[in-house]
Design a protein around this motif. Structure first.
Motif, PDB file in Angstrom:
ATOM      1  N   SER A   1       0.832  -1.210   0.000  1.00 13.03           N
ATOM      2  CA  SER A   1       0.000   0.000   0.000  1.00 13.03           C
ATOM      3  C   SER A   1       0.864   1.257   0.000  1.00 13.03           C
ATOM      4  CB  SER A   1      -0.942   0.000   1.208  1.00 13.03           C
ATOM      5  OG  SER A   1      -0.223   0.000   2.430  1.00 13.03           O
ATOM      6  N   SER A   2       2.063   1.183   0.594  1.00  9.17           N
ATOM      7  CA  SER A   2       2.947   2.346   0.559  1.00  9.17           C
ATOM      8  C   SER A   2       3.447   2.595  -0.860  1.00  9.17           C
ATOM      9  CB  SER A   2       4.123   2.158   1.523  1.00  9.17           C
ATOM     10  OG  SER A   2       5.004   1.152   1.061  1.00  9.17           O
ATOM     11  N   VAL A   3       3.685   1.519  -1.626  1.00  5.10           N
ATOM     12  CA  VAL A   3       4.077   1.676  -3.020  1.00  5.10           C
ATOM     13  C   VAL A   3       2.945   2.319  -3.817  1.00  5.10           C
ATOM     14  CG1 VAL A   3       4.685   0.438  -5.131  1.00  5.10           C
ATOM     15  CG2 VAL A   3       5.700  -0.242  -2.948  1.00  5.10           C
ATOM     16  N   VAL A   4       1.719   1.831  -3.621  1.00  2.00           N
ATOM     17  CA  VAL A   4       0.558   2.411  -4.302  1.00  2.00           C
ATOM     18  C   VAL A   4       0.392   3.874  -3.919  1.00  2.00           C
ATOM     19  CG1 VAL A   4      -1.949   2.305  -4.544  1.00  2.00           C
ATOM     20  CG2 VAL A   4      -0.612   0.184  -4.509  1.00  2.00           C
ATOM     21  N   GLY A   5       0.511   4.164  -2.618  1.00  2.00           N
ATOM     22  CA  GLY A   5       0.370   5.539  -2.148  1.00  2.00           C
ATOM     23  C   GLY A   5       1.405   6.465  -2.759  1.00  2.00           C
ATOM     24  N   SER A   6       2.628   5.973  -2.939  1.00  2.00           N
ATOM     25  CA  SER A   6       3.670   6.826  -3.506  1.00  2.00           C
ATOM     26  C   SER A   6       3.377   7.156  -4.970  1.00  2.00           C
ATOM     27  CB  SER A   6       5.039   6.151  -3.363  1.00  2.00           C
ATOM     28  OG  SER A   6       5.131   5.013  -4.188  1.00  2.00           O
ATOM     29  N   TYR A   7       2.883   6.173  -5.727  1.00  2.00           N
ATOM     30  CA  TYR A   7       2.579   6.439  -7.133  1.00  2.00           C
ATOM     31  C   TYR A   7       1.363   7.355  -7.289  1.00  2.00           C
ATOM     32  CZ  TYR A   7       6.082   3.277  -8.975  1.00  2.00           C
ATOM     33  OH  TYR A   7       7.281   2.691  -9.324  1.00  2.00           O
ATOM     34  N   VAL A   8       0.349   7.138  -6.476  1.00  2.00           N
ATOM     35  CA  VAL A   8      -0.817   8.026  -6.518  1.00  2.00           C
ATOM     36  C   VAL A   8      -0.426   9.431  -6.064  1.00  2.00           C
ATOM     37  CG1 VAL A   8      -3.093   8.475  -5.516  1.00  2.00           C
ATOM     38  CG2 VAL A   8      -2.461   6.146  -6.198  1.00  2.00           C
ATOM     39  N   GLY A   9       0.359   9.499  -4.973  1.00  2.00           N
ATOM     40  CA  GLY A   9       0.793  10.800  -4.477  1.00  2.00           C
ATOM     41  C   GLY A   9       1.593  11.569  -5.503  1.00  2.00           C
ATOM     42  N   GLN A  10       2.449  10.874  -6.235  1.00  2.00           N
ATOM     43  CA  GLN A  10       3.236  11.520  -7.276  1.00  2.00           C
ATOM     44  C   GLN A  10       2.336  12.136  -8.341  1.00  2.00           C
ATOM     45  OE1 GLN A  10       6.828   9.575  -9.251  1.00  2.00           O
ATOM     46  NE2 GLN A  10       5.213   9.306 -10.763  1.00  2.00           N
ATOM     47  N   ALA A  11       1.298  11.425  -8.748  1.00  2.00           N
ATOM     48  CA  ALA A  11       0.378  11.954  -9.760  1.00  2.00           C
ATOM     49  C   ALA A  11      -0.381  13.167  -9.238  1.00  2.00           C
ATOM     50  CB  ALA A  11      -0.607  10.858 -10.178  1.00  2.00           C
ATOM     51  N   VAL A  12      -0.767  13.147  -7.960  1.00  2.00           N
ATOM     52  CA  VAL A  12      -1.526  14.267  -7.386  1.00  2.00           C
ATOM     53  C   VAL A  12      -0.633  15.492  -7.212  1.00  2.00           C
ATOM     54  CG1 VAL A  12      -2.887  15.026  -5.399  1.00  2.00           C
ATOM     55  CG2 VAL A  12      -3.125  12.690  -6.253  1.00  2.00           C
ATOM     56  N   VAL A  13       0.657  15.283  -6.893  1.00  2.00           N
ATOM     57  CA  VAL A  13       1.581  16.403  -6.743  1.00  2.00           C
ATOM     58  C   VAL A  13       1.634  17.234  -8.016  1.00  2.00           C
ATOM     59  CG1 VAL A  13       4.052  16.963  -6.631  1.00  2.00           C
ATOM     60  CG2 VAL A  13       3.046  15.474  -4.916  1.00  2.00           C
ATOM     61  N   VAL A  14       1.601  16.565  -9.161  1.00  2.00           N
ATOM     62  CA  VAL A  14       1.686  17.261 -10.442  1.00  2.00           C
ATOM     63  C   VAL A  14       0.540  18.250 -10.590  1.00  2.00           C
ATOM     64  CG1 VAL A  14       1.634  16.942 -12.940  1.00  2.00           C
ATOM     65  CG2 VAL A  14       2.901  15.335 -11.509  1.00  2.00           C
ATOM     66  N   ARG A  15      -0.632  17.903 -10.064  1.00  2.00           N
ATOM     67  CA  ARG A  15      -1.807  18.772 -10.239  1.00  2.00           C
ATOM     68  C   ARG A  15      -2.058  19.700  -9.054  1.00  2.00           C
ATOM     69  NH1 ARG A  15      -6.709  15.429 -13.168  1.00  2.00           N
ATOM     70  NH2 ARG A  15      -5.537  14.739 -14.997  1.00  2.00           N
ATOM     71  N   HIS A  16      -1.806  19.217  -7.859  1.00  2.00           N
ATOM     72  CA  HIS A  16      -2.232  19.965  -6.676  1.00  2.00           C
ATOM     73  C   HIS A  16      -1.103  20.398  -5.747  1.00  2.00           C
ATOM     74  CE1 HIS A  16      -6.391  19.120  -7.710  1.00  2.00           C
ATOM     75  NE2 HIS A  16      -6.081  17.832  -7.847  1.00  2.00           N
TER      76      HIS A  16
ATOM     77  N   LEU B   1       2.825  20.020  -3.517  1.00  2.00           N
ATOM     78  CA  LEU B   1       3.455  19.228  -2.475  1.00  2.00           C
ATOM     79  C   LEU B   1       2.694  19.234  -1.162  1.00  2.00           C
ATOM     80  CD1 LEU B   1       7.127  20.465  -3.048  1.00  2.00           C
ATOM     81  CD2 LEU B   1       6.158  18.292  -3.785  1.00  2.00           C
ATOM     82  N   ARG B   2       2.255  20.426  -0.741  1.00  2.00           N
ATOM     83  CA  ARG B   2       1.670  20.541   0.594  1.00  2.00           C
ATOM     84  C   ARG B   2       0.442  19.667   0.747  1.00  2.00           C
ATOM     85  NH1 ARG B   2      -0.015  26.342   1.996  1.00  2.00           N
ATOM     86  NH2 ARG B   2       2.228  26.651   2.254  1.00  2.00           N
ATOM     87  N   LEU B   3      -0.447  19.691  -0.221  1.00  2.00           N
ATOM     88  CA  LEU B   3      -1.687  18.926  -0.120  1.00  2.00           C
ATOM     89  C   LEU B   3      -1.395  17.432   0.013  1.00  2.00           C
ATOM     90  CD1 LEU B   3      -4.792  18.799  -0.234  1.00  2.00           C
ATOM     91  CD2 LEU B   3      -4.587  18.541  -2.718  1.00  2.00           C
ATOM     92  N   VAL B   4      -0.472  16.928  -0.788  1.00  2.00           N
ATOM     93  CA  VAL B   4      -0.168  15.492  -0.750  1.00  2.00           C
ATOM     94  C   VAL B   4       0.480  15.112   0.577  1.00  2.00           C
ATOM     95  CG1 VAL B   4       1.149  13.638  -1.828  1.00  2.00           C
ATOM     96  CG2 VAL B   4       0.021  15.354  -3.254  1.00  2.00           C
ATOM     97  N   ALA B   5       1.456  15.904   1.029  1.00  2.00           N
ATOM     98  CA  ALA B   5       2.129  15.588   2.286  1.00  2.00           C
ATOM     99  C   ALA B   5       1.173  15.690   3.470  1.00  2.00           C
ATOM    100  CB  ALA B   5       3.323  16.513   2.492  1.00  2.00           C
ATOM    101  N   LEU B   6       0.334  16.738   3.487  1.00  2.00           N
ATOM    102  CA  LEU B   6      -0.643  16.896   4.571  1.00  2.00           C
ATOM    103  C   LEU B   6      -1.635  15.748   4.591  1.00  2.00           C
ATOM    104  CD1 LEU B   6      -1.574  20.709   4.553  1.00  2.00           C
ATOM    105  CD2 LEU B   6      -0.583  19.420   6.445  1.00  2.00           C
ATOM    106  N   THR B   7      -2.170  15.426   3.420  1.00  2.00           N
ATOM    107  CA  THR B   7      -3.155  14.346   3.348  1.00  2.00           C
ATOM    108  C   THR B   7      -2.532  13.017   3.743  1.00  2.00           C
ATOM    109  OG1 THR B   7      -4.308  15.508   1.561  1.00  2.00           O
ATOM    110  CG2 THR B   7      -4.804  13.181   1.851  1.00  2.00           C
TER     111      THR B   7
END
Length: 473
Positions: free
Chosen positions: A320-335, A337-343
């Motif tokens: 799940s940490s691997v999945v979270g890292s790939y999803v987080g990377q995609a969200v960083v591109v749009r939204h 760093l702060r939002l992804v790290a906070l969430t």
């Protein structure tokens, strides 16, 4: 030899390139797996060597401290001695340390061997990927090989848990270390076919002395912080270690002022975003390794899980940490760093609080429902923080930024292990009760560590959006 490798830019790899990919990939897989493989064997090691709960965390902390510290120095060592030579030294050191670990007759011997394993692993981790890039050259073959490399790093921790559990149950815990030996020997025999890089001799011994001083200071500080959580601690040795660390830091600053090139350029740490990323990475390391130790001791102790079943349970966290890292990377591109790290930190912290607030003994179903949540949140926070550390770094600073990133995560893991083991020991000493009674407080502590990362993300990370290459925890 370099000319022979230049043909790797073609779509198909030749025999030498396949051998190089196999030797480097297998070595990197061993390093990635070693970050988790020992967890499944901890209860067996504890029984065989008669280790206390307060001491057993050093089986991982010793590796993490030496690995994280040497990462800062190994890039400069590669410039002085050459990557191929340093890779071979790392293989030899890790193989010898694995043999010593397998033969360990006392806890002190095993912990010392784990320090050596961490140093060898750091040398391999720093040199293997650049050597692969040189061996394959530009082109589609290199691109596919680098994609495979990303998968090895992402799933190495999962492979370590599964393999460690099977080996511990079938052959015994010593095989968790012996499995490294044939890989190390074969890779060392194949090392001469790797292309010699042109880095050798471009450094200066004084620059290495600067790095050694910094690594020594960080190691002493990390040792002091981790040891501070041990029961019955004395302030005398801690003060001596801190004094020695201060001397080494002063020596580092003096040498840095006299060298033409600095190991860590002062401006690199003036970025609030980069500092925030380092704190988030540190917090992510504390909670991941803290949770791994807690579930190891409780799952194989109170719940009576076999090492193999425990490894399978913990795969829910690593995958799940691997999945979270790939999803987080995609969200960083749009939204940003702060939002992804906070969430990510909020999700991980909420999952840990849920475990802390369970009314009654925890069971396997509790872990299966919550660990994927914790892993996904930590993975997303990890990738956002890693991007924050490397974002905007000049080419000359990229190696230092990457080293700081990995070192922060590893040293955070050592602190997390110390914190949760101290809570378990303190609660058991205060109330002679089963470990399950101390578990809620330990999970609450890991949730508090996640809160540190959350605050750092809130106050220090901005909303930078950037396309980034694929990464994994």
């Amino acid at each position: 030899m370099v000319e022979n490798f230049s043909g790797a830019s073609a779509a198909r790899l030749g025999a030498r390139q396949w051998l190089a990919l196999g030797a480097l990939g297998a070595s990197f897989l061993v390093v990635a797996a070693d970050s988790t493989i020992v967890y499944t064997a901890i209860p067996s090691i504890q029984r065989t060597l008669d280790l206390s709960t307060g001491t057993v965390q050093w089986l991982m902390s010793a590796f993490l401290i030496s690995f994280g510290g040497v990462l800062l120095l190994s890039g400069r060592l590669a410039e002085l001695f050459g990557r191929r030579r340093l890779f071979t030294i790392g293989l030899a050191l890790m193989t010898a340390a694995s043999l010593l670990s397998a033969a360990a007759w006392a806890g002190e011997v095993l912990i010392g061997a784990r320090v050596l394993q961490g140093i060898g692993a750091a040398l391999i981790a720093t040199t293997a990927l650049p050597l692969l890039a040189i061996a394959l050259g530009p082109g589609p073959a290199r691109a596919r090989a680098l994609g495979l490399w990303t998968l090895i790093g992402a799933f190495g921790g999962t492979a370590g848990l599964l393999l460690g559990g099977l080996l511990t149950d079938t052959l015994g815990w010593r095989w968790v270390f012996l499995v490294n030996v044939p890989v190390g020997i074969v890779a060392a025999l194949l090392a001469p076919i790797l292309p010699p890089d042109r880095c050798g001799g471009s450094g200066h011994p004084l620059e290495v002395a600067s790095g050694v001083s910094l690594v020594g200071a960080l190691t002493l500080i990390g040792w002091t912080v981790v040891a501070a959580f041990a029961p019955g601690r004395s302030t005398g040795p801690a003060l001596l270690r801190l004094a020695a660390a201060a001397v080494l830091l002063l020596l580092f600053l003096v040498i840095e002022a006299r060298t033409g090139r600095r190991l860590v350029r002062p401006g690199l740490l003036r970025s609030r975003t980069r500092l925030g990323g380092l704190v988030v990475l540190f917090a992510a390391g504390t909670l991941i390794d803290g949770v791994l130790l807690l579930v190891t001791l409780y799952g194989q102790g109170a719940l009576g899980l076999s090492a193999a079943r425990f490894g399978a349970l913990m795969v829910t966290l690593t995958l799940s940490s691997v999945v979270g890292s790939y999803v987080g990377q995609a969200v960083v591109v749009r939204h940003g760093l702060r939002l992804v790290a906070l969430t990510g930190m909020s999700v991980a912290g909420a999952g840990l609080l849920a475990l802390a607030m369970v009314n009654g003994p925890l069971d396997t179903a509790d872990f299966l429902s919550v660990l994927p949540v914790v892993g996904a949140g930590a993975g997303a926070a990890f990738v956002a923080a890693q991007i924050a550390v490397t974002l905007g770094a000049a080419d000359a600073d990229s190696a230092a930024a990457s080293g700081l990133s990995d070192a922060s995560f590893s040293l955070g893991g050592a602190l997390g292990l110390a914190a949760v083991s101290a809570v378990l020991v303190a609660n058991q000493a205060a109330l002679p009760v089963p470990m399950g009674a101390a578990l809620p407080m330990a999970f609450a502590v890991t949730a508090g560590l996640a809160a540190v990362g959350l605050v750092a993300a809130l106050l220090m990370l901005g909303q930078q959006r950037t396309p980034v290459p694929s990464q994994g925890t």
